[in-house]
Motif scaffolding. Structure first.
Motif, mmCIF file in Angstrom:
data_model
loop_
_atom_site.group_PDB
_atom_site.id
_atom_site.type_symbol
_atom_site.label_atom_id
_atom_site.label_comp_id
_atom_site.label_asym_id
_atom_site.label_seq_id
_atom_site.Cartn_x
_atom_site.Cartn_y
_atom_site.Cartn_z
ATOM 1 N N THR A 102 -9.985 28.396 -10.755
ATOM 2 C CA THR A 102 -11.146 29.268 -10.618
ATOM 3 C C THR A 102 -11.988 28.810 -9.436
ATOM 4 O OG1 THR A 102 -11.200 29.703 -12.994
ATOM 5 C CG2 THR A 102 -13.195 30.182 -11.749
ATOM 6 N N ASP A 103 -12.474 27.571 -9.503
ATOM 7 C CA ASP A 103 -13.340 27.049 -8.447
ATOM 8 C C ASP A 103 -12.547 26.554 -7.237
ATOM 9 O OD1 ASP A 103 -15.749 27.478 -9.938
ATOM 10 O OD2 ASP A 103 -15.201 25.757 -11.165
ATOM 11 N N LEU A 104 -11.458 25.821 -7.475
ATOM 12 C CA LEU A 104 -10.649 25.310 -6.365
ATOM 13 C C LEU A 104 -9.724 26.368 -5.773
ATOM 14 C CD1 LEU A 104 -9.737 21.618 -7.276
ATOM 15 C CD2 LEU A 104 -11.079 22.433 -5.322
ATOM 16 N N PRO B 294 -0.682 25.616 -7.389
ATOM 17 C CA PRO B 294 -0.906 26.926 -6.765
ATOM 18 C C PRO B 294 -2.359 27.387 -6.912
ATOM 19 C CG PRO B 294 0.981 26.967 -8.255
ATOM 20 C CD PRO B 294 0.249 25.699 -8.516
ATOM 21 N N LYS B 295 -2.785 28.154 -5.969
ATOM 22 C CA LYS B 295 -4.139 28.701 -5.977
ATOM 23 C C LYS B 295 -4.418 29.492 -7.245
ATOM 24 C CE LYS B 295 -7.061 31.961 -3.388
ATOM 25 N NZ LYS B 295 -7.141 32.828 -2.177
ATOM 26 N N GLU C 264 0.847 -1.195 0.000
ATOM 27 C CA GLU C 264 0.000 0.000 0.000
ATOM 28 C C GLU C 264 0.881 1.243 0.000
ATOM 29 O OE1 GLU C 264 -0.740 0.100 4.823
ATOM 30 O OE2 GLU C 264 -2.071 -1.084 3.551
ATOM 31 N N TYR C 265 0.266 2.391 -0.276
ATOM 32 C CA TYR C 265 1.037 3.636 -0.362
ATOM 33 C C TYR C 265 0.136 4.805 -0.005
ATOM 34 C CZ TYR C 265 4.711 6.739 -2.151
ATOM 35 O OH TYR C 265 5.712 7.664 -2.277
ATOM 36 N N PRO C 266 0.303 5.397 1.173
ATOM 37 C CA PRO C 266 -0.555 6.529 1.577
ATOM 38 C C PRO C 266 -0.418 7.712 0.626
ATOM 39 C CG PRO C 266 0.643 5.630 3.459
ATOM 40 C CD PRO C 266 1.244 5.010 2.245
ATOM 41 N N MET C 267 -1.554 8.330 0.303
ATOM 42 C CA MET C 267 -1.599 9.497 -0.570
ATOM 43 C C MET C 267 -2.617 10.491 -0.029
ATOM 44 S SD MET C 267 -1.769 7.632 -4.310
ATOM 45 C CE MET C 267 -0.672 6.271 -4.735
ATOM 46 N N SER C 268 -2.284 11.783 -0.084
ATOM 47 C CA SER C 268 -3.180 12.829 0.400
ATOM 48 C C SER C 268 -3.140 14.025 -0.520
ATOM 49 C CB SER C 268 -2.779 13.297 1.815
ATOM 50 O OG SER C 268 -2.745 12.233 2.731
ATOM 51 N N ILE C 269 -4.229 14.778 -0.516
ATOM 52 C CA ILE C 269 -4.288 16.100 -1.129
ATOM 53 C C ILE C 269 -4.744 17.056 -0.039
ATOM 54 C CG2 ILE C 269 -5.442 17.568 -2.825
ATOM 55 C CD1 ILE C 269 -5.718 15.145 -4.632
ATOM 56 N N PHE C 270 -3.989 18.142 0.165
ATOM 57 C CA PHE C 270 -4.306 19.045 1.276
ATOM 58 C C PHE C 270 -4.066 20.493 0.873
ATOM 59 C CE2 PHE C 270 -3.534 21.281 5.271
ATOM 60 C CZ PHE C 270 -4.642 20.867 6.006
ATOM 61 N N ARG C 271 -4.976 21.364 1.253
ATOM 62 C CA ARG C 271 -4.901 22.796 0.936
ATOM 63 C C ARG C 271 -4.234 23.544 2.081
ATOM 64 N NH1 ARG C 271 -8.239 27.578 1.433
ATOM 65 N NH2 ARG C 271 -8.437 28.713 -0.542
ATOM 66 N N ASP C 272 -3.162 24.274 1.776
ATOM 67 C CA ASP C 272 -2.484 25.021 2.828
ATOM 68 C C ASP C 272 -3.228 26.333 3.108
ATOM 69 O OD1 ASP C 272 -1.735 26.937 0.939
ATOM 70 O OD2 ASP C 272 0.301 26.186 0.712
ATOM 71 N N PRO C 273 -2.830 27.068 4.143
ATOM 72 C CA PRO C 273 -3.555 28.296 4.500
ATOM 73 C C PRO C 273 -3.595 29.348 3.397
ATOM 74 C CG PRO C 273 -2.173 27.588 6.319
ATOM 75 C CD PRO C 273 -1.806 26.720 5.158
ATOM 76 N N VAL C 274 -2.628 29.305 2.472
ATOM 77 C CA VAL C 274 -2.594 30.273 1.381
ATOM 78 C C VAL C 274 -3.596 29.901 0.281
ATOM 79 C CG1 VAL C 274 -1.118 31.327 -0.379
ATOM 80 C CG2 VAL C 274 -0.189 30.792 1.874
ATOM 81 N N GLY C 275 -3.904 28.611 0.161
ATOM 82 C CA GLY C 275 -4.814 28.143 -0.876
ATOM 83 C C GLY C 275 -4.181 27.243 -1.906
ATOM 84 N N ASN C 276 -2.891 26.859 -1.724
ATOM 85 C CA ASN C 276 -2.227 25.927 -2.620
ATOM 86 C C ASN C 276 -2.614 24.499 -2.247
ATOM 87 O OD1 ASN C 276 -0.740 28.163 -3.700
ATOM 88 N ND2 ASN C 276 0.698 27.977 -1.990
ATOM 89 N N TRP C 277 -2.810 23.643 -3.265
ATOM 90 C CA TRP C 277 -3.213 22.252 -3.038
ATOM 91 C C TRP C 277 -1.999 21.335 -3.167
ATOM 92 C CZ3 TRP C 277 -7.950 20.798 -1.336
ATOM 93 C CH2 TRP C 277 -8.999 21.722 -1.441
ATOM 94 N N TRP C 278 -1.605 20.693 -2.045
ATOM 95 C CA TRP C 278 -0.399 19.873 -1.973
ATOM 96 C C TRP C 278 -0.718 18.396 -2.162
ATOM 97 C CZ3 TRP C 278 4.691 21.506 -0.900
ATOM 98 C CH2 TRP C 278 4.826 22.874 -0.670
ATOM 99 N N VAL C 279 0.246 17.665 -2.759
ATOM 100 C CA VAL C 279 0.206 16.208 -2.838
ATOM 101 C C VAL C 279 1.221 15.661 -1.844
ATOM 102 C CG1 VAL C 279 0.630 14.181 -4.263
ATOM 103 C CG2 VAL C 279 -0.568 16.152 -5.226
#
Length: 411
Positions: A318-320, A313-314, A285-300
């Motif tokens: 448009t929507d995200l 980057p934010k 198995e291999y853990p994977m996440s997507i997370f938005r930092d306080p600035v609005g960038n979406w991290w893998v």
């Protein structure tokens, strides 16, 4: 001739013509590269744009060649919204307390994939070298797997009530997924899964995989694994990321936007090992996440340590640019329209609700707008229950496992 026989013959003719179309399309592109100077120049222009100058070149034990590219010269910054930026190679997201896992997780770190035992040096990032063959195959890639939601009447008169919805899969795609409930109030900051790794058999232009999908209206980002000869040129189980906006869609770093920060873990690397059904000692198995930092960038984020690969980057959304409204976990398989035999999904068997036998996404998690773990309420969907099935099993408070998969077969 009977009406039924005519329909069968018509279907056979349509399928044959479709196969010939794809074969001729591929041959035509190859022919153009050999015979057309204009076509060859255009491919060379694209290659020059995609393959940035390398500080050094490194090779994996799987034969993939990577260019170590200066952080500030990576393809992400060709995006028109990123011409002026203040990003730097030491960037890290501010994360919530994401539970770490232990046990069977595989890894793509330098000690396991690089021939020389090391990845790129500090200040540079590994980007897979693009070839002409890669660009040729890209022309045969299907449209993105975009599942539309048809909102029906609210379940109550409350404006913030849950909405019923109907899943409409794009042509050629089949899914077996678990999704968050649809609500106007949804404000998700991220999501996580720990998927088991498998190698379903695909042929031709088929692909099969597992993904975590985060969406707000027309903006979609995904992370997961897939077996996809059209995308990768082989049948290995590889990681992928995917971006879809109104203006573009692409995998990995094939279009500008995703900013790499990790010097050693390539996005599209093959997994070292895949699971063997029924063998509890060979479940990977291999853990994977997507997370938005306080600035609005979406991290893998990946691995037990939630290591950062990079971020969207934010500014490119448009929507995200805001929080997500929908999250999905589970399997997806694709076969070109007209091909009646669908590929297997997950472990290639119907799930029996056992991690050592099934395709699964364990410990699925969603985070609210504060970055806190939420109580998880879901709905399940599969396009064709004769070919694939999916189950959402609750293991207690905020502990869910998605079991999915199936043998595929004739639709």
């Amino acid at each position: 001739m009977s009406k039924q026989a005519m329909q069968i013959n018509r279907g056979i003719i349509q399928q044959t013509l479709l196969v010939l179309y794809f074969l001729l399309s591929y041959s035509k592109v190859q022919g153009e590269i050999k015979l057309s100077e204009v076509e060859d120049q255009e491919l060379e222009r694209q290659l020059k744009l995609l393959n940035k100058p390398a500080i050094k070149t490194i090779k994996t034990k799987y034969g993939d060649i990577y260019n170590c590219v200066d952080f500030y010269k990576q393809p992400a910054f060709d995006h028109p919204s990123l011409k002026k930026h203040n990003f730097h190679p030491k960037m890290k997201p501010i994360l919530p307390r994401i539970r770490q896992t232990s046990g069977t997780s595989t890894t793509n770190k330098s000690s396991t994939i690089w021939l020389n035992g090391r990845g790129c040096s500090s200040g540079s990032v590994p980007i897979k070298r693009v070839t002409k063959d890669d660009l040729i195959r890209q022309r045969l890639m299907p449209p993105p797997e975009d599942i539309a939601f048809h909102n029906q009447f609210p379940t109550s008169s409350n404006n913030h009530s849950e909405l019923k919805r109907r899943f409409l899969s794009a042509q050629g795609y089949k899914v077996a997924i678990v999704s968050t409930l649809n609500s106007w109030d949804n404000k998700f900051r991220g999501a996580r899964m720990v998927p088991t790794l498998w190698k379903p058999y695909v042929e031709g232009q088929q692909h099969s995989g597992c993904r975590l999908k985060v969406q707000r209206k027309s903006d979609i980002i995904q992370v997961g694994w897939r077996v996809d000869p059209t995308l990768y040129g082989d049948d290995k189980t590889r990681m992928f990321i995917h971006l879809q906006t109104v203006k573009t869609h692409c995998f990995n770093t094939l279009c500008p936007g995703f900013i790499l920060v990790n010097t050693e873990i390539p996005i599209e690397a093959p997994f070292n090992k895949v699971s063997h059904r029924g063998d509890v000692n060979n479940i990977w198995e291999y853990p994977m996440s997507i997370f938005r930092d306080p600035v609005g960038n979406w991290w893998v984020l990946v691995d037990e340590t939630n290591e950062s690969l990079g971020f969207w980057p934010k500014h490119i959304f448009t929507d995200l640019a805001s929080f997500a409204m929908n999250v999905e976990w589970g399997g997806v398989a694709y076969s070109p329209p007209g091909i009646v035999h669908e590929p297997p999904m997950g472990s290639s068997f119907f799930p029996v609700k056992r991690v050592d036998y099934d395709g699964s996404c364990q410990r699925i998690t969603v985070f609210n707008y504060k970055g806190e773990t939420m109580d998880l309420k879901t709905i399940s969907h599969t396009d064709n229950s004769r070919l694939y099935k999916v189950f959402d099993v609750s293991n207690g408070a905020n502990e869910h496992t998605v079991f999915y998969g199936g043998p595929g077969g004739t639709t």
